[in-house]
Design an enzyme around this catalytic site. Structure first.
Site, mmCIF file in Angstrom:
data_model
loop_
_atom_site.group_PDB
_atom_site.id
_atom_site.type_symbol
_atom_site.label_atom_id
_atom_site.label_comp_id
_atom_site.label_asym_id
_atom_site.label_seq_id
_atom_site.Cartn_x
_atom_site.Cartn_y
_atom_site.Cartn_z
ATOM 1 N N ASP A 48 43.846 37.870 31.807
ATOM 2 C CA ASP A 48 43.657 36.918 32.903
ATOM 3 C C ASP A 48 43.814 35.473 32.451
ATOM 4 O O ASP A 48 43.864 35.185 31.247
ATOM 5 C CB ASP A 48 42.289 37.137 33.577
ATOM 6 C CG ASP A 48 41.160 37.383 32.578
ATOM 7 O OD1 ASP A 48 41.333 37.058 31.394
ATOM 8 O OD2 ASP A 48 40.102 37.895 32.990
ATOM 9 N N ASN A 95 28.084 40.994 36.385
ATOM 10 C CA ASN A 95 28.122 41.734 37.655
ATOM 11 C C ASN A 95 29.003 42.990 37.542
ATOM 12 O O ASN A 95 29.357 43.583 38.543
ATOM 13 C CB ASN A 95 28.622 40.821 38.785
ATOM 14 C CG ASN A 95 30.022 40.271 38.515
ATOM 15 O OD1 ASN A 95 30.677 40.681 37.559
ATOM 16 N ND2 ASN A 95 30.476 39.363 39.353
ATOM 17 N N HIS A 129 32.061 43.072 36.262
ATOM 18 C CA HIS A 129 33.514 42.869 36.358
ATOM 19 C C HIS A 129 34.216 43.163 35.042
ATOM 20 O O HIS A 129 33.636 43.054 33.966
ATOM 21 C CB HIS A 129 33.867 41.477 36.916
ATOM 22 C CG HIS A 129 33.644 40.327 35.986
ATOM 23 N ND1 HIS A 129 33.176 39.101 36.418
ATOM 24 C CD2 HIS A 129 33.831 40.179 34.650
ATOM 25 C CE1 HIS A 129 33.112 38.275 35.400
ATOM 26 N NE2 HIS A 129 33.491 38.905 34.320
ATOM 27 N N GLU A 169 36.402 41.434 40.446
ATOM 28 C CA GLU A 169 35.022 41.205 40.872
ATOM 29 C C GLU A 169 34.545 42.346 41.774
ATOM 30 O O GLU A 169 35.365 43.068 42.361
ATOM 31 C CB GLU A 169 34.958 39.881 41.645
ATOM 32 C CG GLU A 169 35.354 38.657 40.819
ATOM 33 C CD GLU A 169 34.236 38.160 39.911
ATOM 34 O OE1 GLU A 169 33.394 38.969 39.479
ATOM 35 O OE2 GLU A 169 34.212 36.949 39.626
#
Ligand code: F6R
Length: 245
Positions: free
Chosen positions: A67, A136, A138, A143
């Site tokens: 990313d 979280n 990810h 996400e």
């Protein structure tokens, strides 16, 4: 899924570097999928040491990163391009022309995502994908959501991710709000996956991703369905789980 319990961050980094070294030694022209963030820094440090000791040769290796922030130029110290150069690429004999990241400065998401899909395809797919795990759940910047994102896409970062990443910026306002990220299909297509996780603050994420149900609400949970995943997590990150004897 194989879970290796490391003692601490250093031990995790050493074990992860062992796996990546084995990949490069067994297939010198392999394609490594790479991640940024705090988790793999120690692993990259070990790989650099091994290169310096003459034990590793990156001359034929290709890398594709997961990313990149959208809107940050390469020379910005918080860009993932900058991160990869300052933690790995500038210290080993990798051919810069064979190191790929999404181009955060391409303003056309459709064009950039299609370009990056082609980069991955032309490289021949990923042999070993290194991943960190977000608080979280990810992976990459996939996400939590209602469905598993498929290919490379432009993502709106969640407030919790912006909060977690603001430590690298002067303030939360300066953290980019979007990123280009490989999707779950890209990650799951890797032949092997190596996840590094460290610290008690990740214990909940580890429990949810690797010991809970497979759900897009916890993107990392999809890894339970991949045939060749190794998680190297330290004791603190595994503190919420009971490992089978
Ligand atoms: C980084 C990436 C992210 C991180 C994750 C964990 O390229 O894709 O998914 O792996 O946010 O970050 P750290 O390691 O900083 O806790």
């Amino acid at each position: 899924m194989k879970i290796i319990q490391a003692k601490d961050y250093d031990d995790m980094s050493r074990r992860a570097a062992d796996m990546i070294s084995a990949q490069v030694i067994l297939k010198p022209d392999c394609v490594l999928g790479l991640a940024t963030g705090s988790s793999p820094i120690g692993t990259y440090r070990r790989l650099v040491e091994r290169y310096e000791n003459g034990d590793l040769d990156f001359g034929d290796v290709t890398t594709v990163n997961l990313d990149e922030y959208r809107g940050l130029p390469r020379e910005n110290e918080q860009s993932y391009y900058y991160f990869m150069h300052s933690h790995l690429f500038d210290y080993v004999n990798i051919n810069p022309e064979r190191t790929f990241l999404p181009d955060g400065m391409n303003e056309d998401p459709q064009q950039e995502c299609a370009r990056y899909e082609e980069v991955i395809r032309a490289a021949g797919g990923v042999d070993l994908q290194l991943l960190g795990l977000g608080h979280n759940g990810h992976i990459g910047f996939n996400e939590p959501g209602e469905f598993f994102e498929k290919g490379t896409h432009c993502v709106n970062l969640q407030p919790s991710t912006i909060e977690a990443n603001k430590r690298f910026f002067a303030s939360a306002d300066e953290v980019p709000k979007q990123a280009y990220s490989m999707g779950i299909r890209n990650i799951m297509a890797a032949k092997k996956i190596l996840v590094v996780v460290s610290g008690a603050d990740k214990a909940e994420a580890v429990k949810n991703a690797f010991f809970g149900p497979v759900t897009p609400k916890v993107p990392g949970s999809i890894l339970q369905l991949h045939p060749d995943v190794t998680v190297v997590a330290d004791e603190a990150a595994l503190s919420g789980c009971t490992l089978p004897e």
